[in-house]
Design a protein around this motif. Sequence first.
Motif, PDB file in Angstrom:
ATOM      1  N   ILE A 166      31.002  11.586  37.619  1.00 26.39           N
ATOM      2  CA  ILE A 166      30.884  12.261  36.329  1.00 26.39           C
ATOM      3  C   ILE A 166      31.325  13.713  36.448  1.00 26.39           C
ATOM      4  O   ILE A 166      31.933  14.268  35.545  1.00 26.39           O
ATOM      5  N   ILE A 167      31.012  14.309  37.614  1.00 24.49           N
ATOM      6  CA  ILE A 167      31.229  15.748  37.773  1.00 24.49           C
ATOM      7  C   ILE A 167      32.674  16.076  38.143  1.00 24.49           C
ATOM      8  O   ILE A 167      33.275  16.993  37.579  1.00 24.49           O
ATOM      9  N   LEU A 168      33.268  15.330  39.077  1.00 28.85           N
ATOM     10  CA  LEU A 168      34.556  15.774  39.628  1.00 28.85           C
ATOM     11  C   LEU A 168      35.754  15.681  38.669  1.00 28.85           C
ATOM     12  O   LEU A 168      36.483  16.664  38.539  1.00 28.85           O
ATOM     13  N   PRO A 169      35.996  14.549  38.001  1.00 25.36           N
ATOM     14  CA  PRO A 169      37.225  14.520  37.187  1.00 25.36           C
ATOM     15  C   PRO A 169      37.337  15.687  36.189  1.00 25.36           C
ATOM     16  O   PRO A 169      38.415  16.264  36.067  1.00 25.36           O
ATOM     17  N   PRO A 170      36.255  16.078  35.489  1.00 19.92           N
ATOM     18  CA  PRO A 170      36.436  17.215  34.574  1.00 19.92           C
ATOM     19  C   PRO A 170      36.029  18.564  35.191  1.00 19.92           C
ATOM     20  O   PRO A 170      35.909  19.541  34.460  1.00 19.92           O
ATOM     21  N   ALA A 171      35.826  18.623  36.521  1.00 21.95           N
ATOM     22  CA  ALA A 171      35.207  19.820  37.124  1.00 21.95           C
ATOM     23  C   ALA A 171      35.976  21.100  36.837  1.00 21.95           C
ATOM     24  O   ALA A 171      35.368  22.139  36.585  1.00 21.95           O
ATOM     25  N   VAL A 172      37.310  21.058  36.900  1.00 23.05           N
ATOM     26  CA  VAL A 172      38.066  22.277  36.585  1.00 23.05           C
ATOM     27  C   VAL A 172      38.741  22.095  35.240  1.00 23.05           C
ATOM     28  O   VAL A 172      39.572  21.210  35.071  1.00 23.05           O
ATOM     29  N   SER A 173      38.348  22.923  34.283  1.00 23.61           N
ATOM     30  CA  SER A 173      39.038  22.927  33.002  1.00 23.61           C
ATOM     31  C   SER A 173      40.146  23.971  33.086  1.00 23.61           C
ATOM     32  O   SER A 173      39.884  25.135  33.381  1.00 23.61           O
ATOM     33  N   VAL A 174      41.379  23.541  32.850  1.00 25.08           N
ATOM     34  CA  VAL A 174      42.504  24.470  32.948  1.00 25.08           C
ATOM     35  C   VAL A 174      42.331  25.597  31.932  1.00 25.08           C
ATOM     36  O   VAL A 174      42.592  26.762  32.226  1.00 25.08           O
ATOM     37  N   TYR A 175      41.838  25.240  30.768  1.00 17.01           N
ATOM     38  CA  TYR A 175      41.636  26.251  29.725  1.00 17.01           C
ATOM     39  C   TYR A 175      40.674  27.336  30.204  1.00 17.01           C
ATOM     40  O   TYR A 175      40.964  28.526  30.110  1.00 17.01           O
ATOM     41  N   ASN A 176      39.521  26.909  30.743  1.00 21.29           N
ATOM     42  CA  ASN A 176      38.554  27.885  31.263  1.00 21.29           C
ATOM     43  C   ASN A 176      39.164  28.717  32.383  1.00 21.29           C
ATOM     44  O   ASN A 176      38.887  29.917  32.495  1.00 21.29           O
ATOM     45  N   THR A 177      39.982  28.083  33.225  1.00 23.32           N
ATOM     46  CA  THR A 177      40.621  28.814  34.318  1.00 23.32           C
ATOM     47  C   THR A 177      41.520  29.921  33.766  1.00 23.32           C
ATOM     48  O   THR A 177      41.506  31.055  34.277  1.00 23.32           O
ATOM     49  N   LEU A 178      42.272  29.606  32.717  1.00 20.03           N
ATOM     50  CA  LEU A 178      43.175  30.604  32.154  1.00 20.03           C
ATOM     51  C   LEU A 178      42.405  31.756  31.526  1.00 20.03           C
ATOM     52  O   LEU A 178      42.793  32.917  31.644  1.00 20.03           O
ATOM     53  N   VAL A 179      41.280  31.422  30.852  1.00 21.11           N
ATOM     54  CA  VAL A 179      40.463  32.481  30.254  1.00 21.11           C
ATOM     55  C   VAL A 179      39.936  33.402  31.350  1.00 21.11           C
ATOM     56  O   VAL A 179      39.989  34.633  31.252  1.00 21.11           O
ATOM     57  N   MET A 180      39.447  32.792  32.446  1.00 27.01           N
ATOM     58  CA  MET A 180      38.901  33.581  33.545  1.00 27.01           C
ATOM     59  C   MET A 180      40.004  34.396  34.216  1.00 27.01           C
ATOM     60  O   MET A 180      39.819  35.553  34.570  1.00 27.01           O
ATOM     61  N   MET A 181      41.176  33.790  34.347  1.00 33.84           N
ATOM     62  CA  MET A 181      42.307  34.476  34.958  1.00 33.84           C
ATOM     63  C   MET A 181      42.657  35.747  34.175  1.00 33.84           C
ATOM     64  O   MET A 181      42.845  36.812  34.769  1.00 33.84           O
ATOM     65  N   SER A 182      42.688  35.631  32.846  1.00 36.28           N
ATOM     66  CA  SER A 182      43.078  36.813  32.080  1.00 36.28           C
ATOM     67  C   SER A 182      41.997  37.883  32.171  1.00 36.28           C
ATOM     68  O   SER A 182      42.290  39.073  32.094  1.00 36.28           O
ATOM     69  N   PHE A 183      40.745  37.468  32.397  1.00 32.39           N
ATOM     70  CA  PHE A 183      39.692  38.465  32.621  1.00 32.39           C
ATOM     71  C   PHE A 183      39.934  39.193  33.945  1.00 32.39           C
ATOM     72  O   PHE A 183      39.894  40.425  34.007  1.00 32.39           O
ATOM     73  N   PHE A 184      40.198  38.432  34.999  1.00 32.38           N
ATOM     74  CA  PHE A 184      40.458  39.034  36.314  1.00 32.38           C
ATOM     75  C   PHE A 184      41.656  39.980  36.256  1.00 32.38           C
ATOM     76  O   PHE A 184      41.670  41.039  36.888  1.00 32.38           O
ATOM     77  N   GLU A 185      42.685  39.585  35.503  1.00 32.71           N
ATOM     78  CA  GLU A 185      43.884  40.420  35.396  1.00 32.71           C
ATOM     79  C   GLU A 185      43.563  41.773  34.776  1.00 32.71           C
ATOM     80  O   GLU A 185      44.233  42.763  35.057  1.00 32.71           O
ATOM     81  N   GLY A 186      42.523  41.783  33.931  1.00 36.22           N
ATOM     82  CA  GLY A 186      42.170  43.023  33.252  1.00 36.22           C
ATOM     83  C   GLY A 186      41.357  43.980  34.111  1.00 36.22           C
ATOM     84  O   GLY A 186      41.129  45.127  33.725  1.00 36.22           O
ATOM     85  N   LEU A 187      40.890  43.524  35.268  1.00 36.12           N
ATOM     86  CA  LEU A 187      40.088  44.410  36.126  1.00 36.12           C
ATOM     87  C   LEU A 187      40.994  45.461  36.769  1.00 36.12           C
ATOM     88  O   LEU A 187      42.135  45.172  37.113  1.00 36.12           O
ATOM     89  N   PRO A 188      40.477  46.703  36.929  1.00 34.99           N
ATOM     90  CA  PRO A 188      41.308  47.767  37.498  1.00 34.99           C
ATOM     91  C   PRO A 188      41.733  47.460  38.939  1.00 34.99           C
ATOM     92  O   PRO A 188      40.900  47.106  39.777  1.00 34.99           O
ATOM     93  N   GLU A 189      43.015  47.614  39.196  1.00 34.78           N
ATOM     94  CA  GLU A 189      43.582  47.305  40.511  1.00 34.78           C
ATOM     95  C   GLU A 189      43.093  48.306  41.564  1.00 34.78           C
ATOM     96  O   GLU A 189      42.922  47.951  42.736  1.00 34.78           O
ATOM     97  N   ASP A 190      42.819  49.555  41.148  1.00 30.48           N
ATOM     98  CA  ASP A 190      42.436  50.627  42.087  1.00 30.48           C
ATOM     99  C   ASP A 190      41.233  50.244  42.941  1.00 30.48           C
ATOM    100  O   ASP A 190      41.199  50.504  44.137  1.00 30.48           O
ATOM    101  N   LEU A 191      40.238  49.615  42.262  1.00 31.23           N
ATOM    102  CA  LEU A 191      39.007  49.282  42.982  1.00 31.23           C
ATOM    103  C   LEU A 191      39.290  48.322  44.129  1.00 31.23           C
ATOM    104  O   LEU A 191      38.781  48.470  45.232  1.00 31.23           O
ATOM    105  N   LYS A 192      40.132  47.301  43.833  1.00 32.00           N
ATOM    106  CA  LYS A 192      40.463  46.314  44.853  1.00 32.00           C
ATOM    107  C   LYS A 192      41.231  46.986  45.990  1.00 32.00           C
ATOM    108  O   LYS A 192      40.967  46.758  47.169  1.00 32.00           O
ATOM    109  N   GLU A 193      42.180  47.858  45.591  1.00 32.60           N
ATOM    110  CA  GLU A 193      43.020  48.553  46.576  1.00 32.60           C
ATOM    111  C   GLU A 193      42.145  49.411  47.489  1.00 32.60           C
ATOM    112  O   GLU A 193      42.322  49.441  48.711  1.00 32.60           O
ATOM    113  N   ALA A 194      41.176  50.091  46.896  1.00 29.39           N
ATOM    114  CA  ALA A 194      40.285  50.951  47.678  1.00 29.39           C
ATOM    115  C   ALA A 194      39.527  50.138  48.715  1.00 29.39           C
ATOM    116  O   ALA A 194      39.406  50.538  49.872  1.00 29.39           O
TER     117      ALA A 194
END
Lengths: 320, 292
Positions: B146-174
């Motif tokens: 029940i859990i594995l076939p729908p475990a990763v929703s591509v839509y949710n992944t894209l939403v999360m990805m665009s959130f990560f993209e919005g995080l300031p790069e400086d902090l990671k670089e530091a």
Amino acid sequence: MTAKILPLPSEIPSTDKFTIRKLLHTMWRQRWLYFLMLPTLIYFAVFKYGPLWNAQIAFKDFKPLLGVWGSPWAGFEHFETFINSFYFTELMTNTIIFSVAKLVLGLPLAVILAIALHETWFLRFRTFVQTMVYLPHFLSWVIMYGVLLVILSPGNGLINEIIQSFGGEPIAFLTSPHHFRWVVILSDIWKETGWSTILYLAALLAISPDLYEAAAVDGATPVQRIWYISLPGILPVIVLVTLLRLGHILEAGFNQIFVLYSVPVYSVGDIIDTWVFRQGVLQFQFSLATAVGFFKGAIGLVLILVSNRIAKRWAQQSIY
Amino acid sequence: MLHSRTRDAVFFQVGLAVFLTIILLIILIPFWRVIVTAFVPLEIYTREGVPFFLPPTQWTAEAFTQLLGHSLFPRAFFNSVVITLLGTAISLFLTVPLAYGLSTRNLPGRKLIMTLVLFTYLFSPGLIPVYLLITGMKLTNNYLAIILPPAVSVYNTLVMMSFFEGLPEDLKEAARLDGANELQVLWNVVLPLSKPILLTIGLFYAVYFWNEFFTPILYLKDADLLPLPVLLRNILISASFNEYVEYDAFSSSSLESLKAAGVLITMIPMFLVYPWIQRYFTKGTLVGGVKE
């Protein structure tokens, strides 16, 4: 730690020529990231691409004992069987009626509700209405079925009590072929309209307040304000949602129909997905059912790509 | 002139309030009906059916005691909790690294991975190939089916990805300058900043797993494993009730009350987390993600 000695990606001049060495170098720097993604990539290979591998049985005569690879090829035989069968028209008609009716009746209601929520002065009342109309979206169709039984059952259903108090005969809405489609369409609108206002509300909030102020100075009536400012302001979102929904026109709501339908209403309620389930899982016609699923997926792919292309052109926005 | 304009505006507001009240009633009356049906005492029910209003002094929780007194209901409730917690944990564990990897611009192979991920979103061959995969892996009667076939929703992944993209790069670089590897950057820098999106996506997964009933029907044959929505569905479609409760001529609740009580019990956890969910989607986290 080797990472310390290596230059940071931002320090590598981007004008440099592309070399295998440099690529390997970057890949080595990102090795932790690959390691981190590994479980998900394996997951995709097994659970998303595994089914795509199995989908080849659409072009084969699948025999469980011979396995997916060992079964003999059948070409487009199953696709032809499906397209020439009597249920092809029935399934396509039902599927398209449900998705189009849900869109055509649900979308205007959602837009009107969003505008009403946006316009009202009573903010607490507005928040309360929002809270309540969003709620059904989070309930499963099994719960919805329970709610519908309480409302529609011929014995004690609220609607039938009202019909009877006016001297009418009770109607078995869920098992009557004359009423079943309306039950599906209206119960979906009841469940999802509130939630779908969220996009329009966001678009309404993004409209510049200057426009409304200018309209107030010019003496615009509320109706003029909505007609000339609010509606044009959210038109791109309306177009986008419509295109997105048209791209998914063959998704008529499997979970909903699976819960609500029964043998007496198969002729007006059966959609592609429910048919695939019965034919494949219950009748063991794996190849035929997969061919129908493949057919639906292929049409869906084309529709989504086309609607995305149109959306890009008309609303200057890409869905993906 | 000004006077008539204010009068128009007031009329308009009254009209809006009436419209919104009607919408509100259309949503609330069915729920109210379910509640009254679940709490109506048997003698009133047999005499006059379900009344529209029932004074709270006459309410009885008999149907609830009867349902919860049978071992199947608490068992199904527990199963649903297990599926929801396990499913949400696995989903997040698989979604976060993918979303983070795809948000890293200079990751070699990013475009290829993105294309392969998007393709599974755009084209799906339907139920049967998944069904054959799961049954072939002998996952029947296993929650992983029940859990594995729908475990990763591509839509949710894209939403999360665009959130990560919005995080300031400086902090990671530091952090990288301080010698942190990508694993440490994700764990110590990115995730603490991503609580809103993790909660939002996590809640979406949780709601999905709590509500899921079709795959349990498909893959779980053992009655002890069934989650709440499947048990509720079995109760709702059954005419004879004895499998689920001691229901006979001496039952202290009507069939309708038992069904309505089952609906309410299944809904309760959703009511409990709902204010939470609402806080996050009104903040605009979601809408921001959707609009990207």
